[in-house]
Design a protein around this motif. Structure first.
Motif, short mmCIF file in Angstrom:
data_model
loop_
_atom_site.label_atom_id
_atom_site.label_comp_id
_atom_site.label_asym_id
_atom_site.label_seq_id
_atom_site.Cartn_x
_atom_site.Cartn_y
_atom_site.Cartn_z
N UNK A 57 0.83 -1.20 0.00
CA UNK A 57 0.00 0.00 0.00
C UNK A 57 0.87 1.25 0.00
N UNK A 58 1.87 1.27 0.89
CA UNK A 58 2.75 2.43 0.98
C UNK A 58 3.54 2.63 -0.32
N UNK A 59 4.01 1.53 -0.89
CA UNK A 59 4.77 1.63 -2.15
C UNK A 59 3.91 2.26 -3.25
N UNK A 60 2.64 1.87 -3.32
CA UNK A 60 1.74 2.42 -4.34
C UNK A 60 1.48 3.90 -4.08
N UNK A 61 1.29 4.26 -2.82
CA UNK A 61 1.08 5.68 -2.48
C UNK A 61 2.32 6.49 -2.83
N UNK A 62 3.50 5.95 -2.51
CA UNK A 62 4.75 6.66 -2.79
C UNK A 62 4.96 6.85 -4.30
N UNK A 63 4.50 5.90 -5.11
CA UNK A 63 4.61 6.01 -6.57
C UNK A 63 3.55 6.92 -7.16
N UNK A 64 2.60 7.36 -6.33
CA UNK A 64 1.47 8.17 -6.77
C UNK A 64 0.58 7.39 -7.74
N UNK A 65 0.53 6.07 -7.53
CA UNK A 65 -0.28 5.20 -8.37
C UNK A 65 -1.63 5.00 -7.67
N UNK A 66 -2.60 5.83 -8.02
CA UNK A 66 -3.88 5.84 -7.32
C UNK A 66 -4.62 4.51 -7.45
N UNK A 67 -4.64 3.94 -8.66
CA UNK A 67 -5.37 2.68 -8.86
C UNK A 67 -4.74 1.55 -8.06
N UNK A 68 -3.41 1.50 -8.06
CA UNK A 68 -2.71 0.44 -7.32
C UNK A 68 -2.92 0.59 -5.82
N UNK A 69 -2.90 1.83 -5.33
CA UNK A 69 -3.10 2.08 -3.90
C UNK A 69 -4.51 1.66 -3.50
N UNK A 70 -5.48 2.03 -4.32
CA UNK A 70 -6.89 1.67 -4.07
C UNK A 70 -7.04 0.14 -4.00
#
Length: 214
Positions: free
Chosen positions: A178-191
């Motif tokens: 989750x944190x990695x996706x947020x850090x990448x600014x990847x909204x779909x992946x974080x969701x």
């Protein structure tokens, strides 16, 4: 000399924290006089806090007594359905709005929480802090308010899914994703990562409930 007034203790918050931390568990009876003595406040704010908690369905009536409510299977499923969507939205917005400092705090939380793997209760508290940080990083006050209500109801579950064998390690790996996706600014992946995380937690909790009922 100016005297600084000590802020009044919040009876509602103290009772809520006691339920959340497991001091009072589903089915436990709450008595005004005992609560007033425990928390060192008068019975009036205790009475008002109990009325507020009953209105929020965190307490229920058993005759004339107030007891900590519990969730049946359908209520738990409904709660997780709402939580899954709201948490996923929070992760999406965090990927969009989180500051670099907030992302760093989330990274540090995942790293620090590895030391708690042998203590499910401490890990559960850390888990709540991690999710709260994501809520705040969404920078949407209305979403934060709704998630606060959801997490209050989560306190009505007698056990934590993190108590299941091996769940702690898996949960932290999910947190990292989750944190990695947020850090990448990847909204779909974080969701998706946060939705999947909640889904796995729900499955784990259902299995625990079946085992405890057996």
């Amino acid at each position: 000399m100016t005297l600084t007034k000590t802020p009044p203790r919040d009876a509602y918050g103290m009772i809520l924290d006691a339920i959340d931390s497991g001091i009072y568990r589903p089915g436990d009876r709450l008595v005004e006089s005992e609560l007033a003595e425990r928390f060192g406040v008068s019975r009036t704010p205790i009475r008002e806090a109990l009325q507020r908690l009953e209105t929020q369905s965190l307490l229920t009536r058993d005759g004339r007594s107030l007891i900590v409510a519990s969730l049946d299977h359908n209520q738990m499923a409904e709660l997780y359905a709402v939580r899954t969507e709201l948490e996923g939205l929070a992760a999406r917005l965090a990927a969009r709005h989180a500051t670099e400092e907030e992302v760093q705090v989330l990274r540090d939380m995942v790293s620090d929480d590895r030391a708690l793997l042998k203590d499910p209760k401490a890990l559960a508290r850390a888990n709540r802090r991690f999710h709260k940080m994501i809520h705040l990083a969404s920078h949407n006050r209305f979403l934060v308010q709704q998630l606060d209500l959801v997490h209050r109801s989560m306190a009505l579950m007698a056990t934590t899914s993190l108590a299941a064998q091996g769940r702690g390690e898996i949960a932290l790996a999910e947190h990292q994703a989750i944190v990695d996706a947020i850090a990448r600014r990847d909204e779909d992946a974080a969701y998706k990562a946060l939705r999947d995380h909640i889904s796995v937690a729900f499955v784990t909790r259902l299995k625990l409930d079946v085992q405890n009922a057996g």
